[in-house]
Design an enzyme around this catalytic site. Structure first.
Site, PDB file in Angstrom:
ATOM      1  N   HIS A  72       0.854  -1.181   0.000  1.00 26.95           N
ATOM      2  CA  HIS A  72       0.000   0.000   0.000  1.00 26.95           C
ATOM      3  C   HIS A  72       0.890   1.230   0.000  1.00 26.95           C
ATOM      4  O   HIS A  72       2.124   1.126   0.056  1.00 26.95           O
ATOM      5  CB  HIS A  72      -0.962  -0.010   1.184  1.00 26.95           C
ATOM      6  N   HIS A  74       1.197   3.969   2.136  1.00 27.11           N
ATOM      7  CA  HIS A  74       1.620   4.752   3.289  1.00 27.11           C
ATOM      8  C   HIS A  74       3.138   4.926   3.216  1.00 27.11           C
ATOM      9  O   HIS A  74       3.854   4.052   2.717  1.00 27.11           O
ATOM     10  CB  HIS A  74       1.221   4.072   4.601  1.00 27.11           C
ATOM     11  N   ASP A  76       5.688   4.764   5.259  1.00 33.01           N
ATOM     12  CA  ASP A  76       6.646   3.829   5.843  1.00 33.01           C
ATOM     13  C   ASP A  76       6.805   2.566   5.003  1.00 33.01           C
ATOM     14  O   ASP A  76       7.675   1.743   5.268  1.00 33.01           O
ATOM     15  CB  ASP A  76       6.271   3.483   7.291  1.00 33.01           C
ATOM     16  N   HIS A  77       5.973   2.409   3.976  1.00 35.08           N
ATOM     17  CA  HIS A  77       6.062   1.255   3.085  1.00 35.08           C
ATOM     18  C   HIS A  77       6.468   1.643   1.661  1.00 35.08           C
ATOM     19  O   HIS A  77       6.558   0.765   0.805  1.00 35.08           O
ATOM     20  CB  HIS A  77       4.719   0.527   3.037  1.00 35.08           C
ATOM     21  N   HIS A 155      -7.257  -2.535   5.457  1.00 31.31           N
ATOM     22  CA  HIS A 155      -6.499  -1.466   6.101  1.00 31.31           C
ATOM     23  C   HIS A 155      -7.260  -0.163   5.911  1.00 31.31           C
ATOM     24  O   HIS A 155      -8.375  -0.134   5.392  1.00 31.31           O
ATOM     25  CB  HIS A 155      -5.094  -1.415   5.502  1.00 31.31           C
ATOM     26  N   ASP A 222       0.124  -4.208   6.646  1.00 33.87           N
ATOM     27  CA  ASP A 222      -0.911  -3.517   7.419  1.00 33.87           C
ATOM     28  C   ASP A 222      -2.325  -3.998   7.095  1.00 33.87           C
ATOM     29  O   ASP A 222      -2.832  -3.805   5.988  1.00 33.87           O
ATOM     30  CB  ASP A 222      -0.818  -2.016   7.158  1.00 33.87           C
ATOM     31  N   HIS A 280       7.306  -5.060  11.737  1.00 35.27           N
ATOM     32  CA  HIS A 280       6.493  -3.842  11.680  1.00 35.27           C
ATOM     33  C   HIS A 280       6.015  -3.462  13.093  1.00 35.27           C
ATOM     34  O   HIS A 280       4.837  -3.362  13.389  1.00 35.27           O
ATOM     35  CB  HIS A 280       5.293  -4.063  10.744  1.00 35.27           C
TER      36      HIS A 280
END
Length: 318
Positions: A72, A74, A76-77, A155, A222, A280
């Site tokens: 996805h 976000h 941090d990914h 998510h 997530d 994570h």
């Protein structure tokens, strides 16, 4: 005590954790980033900020990459994608590298791939995922026989988990080959053609071999608990799964679209996972042993509470 160098391969099939933090990096954990070595395939999953530098620490070259998969969009990914793409260009990587991502995040992926000025030499194929199922191959992509598939997670924005499956095959039995008088090039011919005419008569492949189940890997980030988590994890040899929270904070986990260590381990136990990698982690926790203790209440297989630059081999065939 002997310590293996961080860039030492332990197996032809292994996971390297580039980063293991959620949301924000900490003093000991980089943002997300995971590299799966699977024979000749090298798949980079969820490159968060700092992934390019972590690849250097792990001894992983951009030229080795064959695929990039985002669960996805976000930060941090995905924020590390810009640097990795520019390194792919700088190194003039010759192969086409597919980038897989939820289709709803296309504009962010396009922005990350062209975030600053640089001389574009990269060969990328952007593959937006719209539904569950096998992820198609693209022309010019380096790949092996394993099949990569995706499944929609639950998510706060569109997210997909991934699963890699090796086709079932057959394992030659030396004693049966010897009894049939088959050796050298005839072994390869029998493998390709399925039958072989010999002085002793017709020999079938199944006469001198036994079934060899394919190996499998799943990557789940997530998400709340949902059916797709169980489907992705079902019977895999190695499961990499988020465990952002401990069970005492399961209300927060549900509210923010995440799993607890207990939930992740329960999935692994029910799915018959052989090796479980928890990762994570929220910055609110400082003792990784808490995650292991919680997971061990329900899961008794191989367990890794991941730290940055850990290398985890896919378990040997059964």
């Amino acid at each position: 005590m002997f310590q293996r160098p961080a860039n030492h391969r332990v197996s032809s099939r292994e996971l390297v954790a580039l980063g293991t933090a959620s949301q924000v990096p900490t003093r000991t954990r980089n943002h997300n980033g995971y590299v799966l070595f699977w024979d000749d395939e090298v798949i980079l999953f969820d490159p968060g900020e700092g992934s390019q530098r972590q690849m250097l620490h792990a001894g992983i070259s951009a030229t080795a990459l064959t695929r990039i998969a985002l669960t996805h969009l976000h930060g941090d990914h995905s924020l590390g994608l810009a640097g990795v793409v520019q390194r792919i260009s700088l190194d003039a990587v010759p192969q086409t590298i597919p980038i897989m991502f939820p289709e709803s995040g296309r504009r962010w992926v396009e922005n990350l791939c062209d975030a600053t000025a640089f001389y574009h030499q990269e060969r990328l194929a952007l593959q937006g995922i719209r539904r569950d199922g096998e992820v198609r191959r693209v022309p010019g992509e380096m790949h092996g026989p394993a099949v990569l598939s995706a499944a929609r997670l639950d998510h706060s924005l569109e997210a997909y988990g991934y699963r890699l499956d090796e086709p079932d095959g057959r394992r030659m039995v030396p004693e049966r080959l010897a009894a049939a008088g088959i050796a050298g090039p005839d072994v390869g011919r029998l493998t390709r053609e399925g039958t072989l005419e010999t002085a002793r008569g017709t020999v079938r492949l199944e006469d001198v071999s036994e079934p060899r189940p394919g190996q499998s890997f799943a990557f789940v980030m997530d998400t709340r608990m949902c059916d797709a988590v169980g489907r992705l994890a079902d019977g895999v040899d190695l499961l990499v799964i988020e465990s952002t929270y401990l069970d005492r904070d399961r209300g927060l986990a549900h509210d923010h679209g995440h799993l607890t260590a207990l939930e992740a381990a329960t999935v692994a136990a029910r799915a018959g996972v052989r090796s479980l990698v928890l990762t994570h982690f929220s910055q609110r926790y400082t003792d990784p042993a808490e995650f292991e203790r919680e997971a061990r209440t329900v899961f008794d297989g191989e367990l890794t509470v991941a730290a940055d630059l850990d290398r985890v081999a896919v378990p040997r065939r059964r």
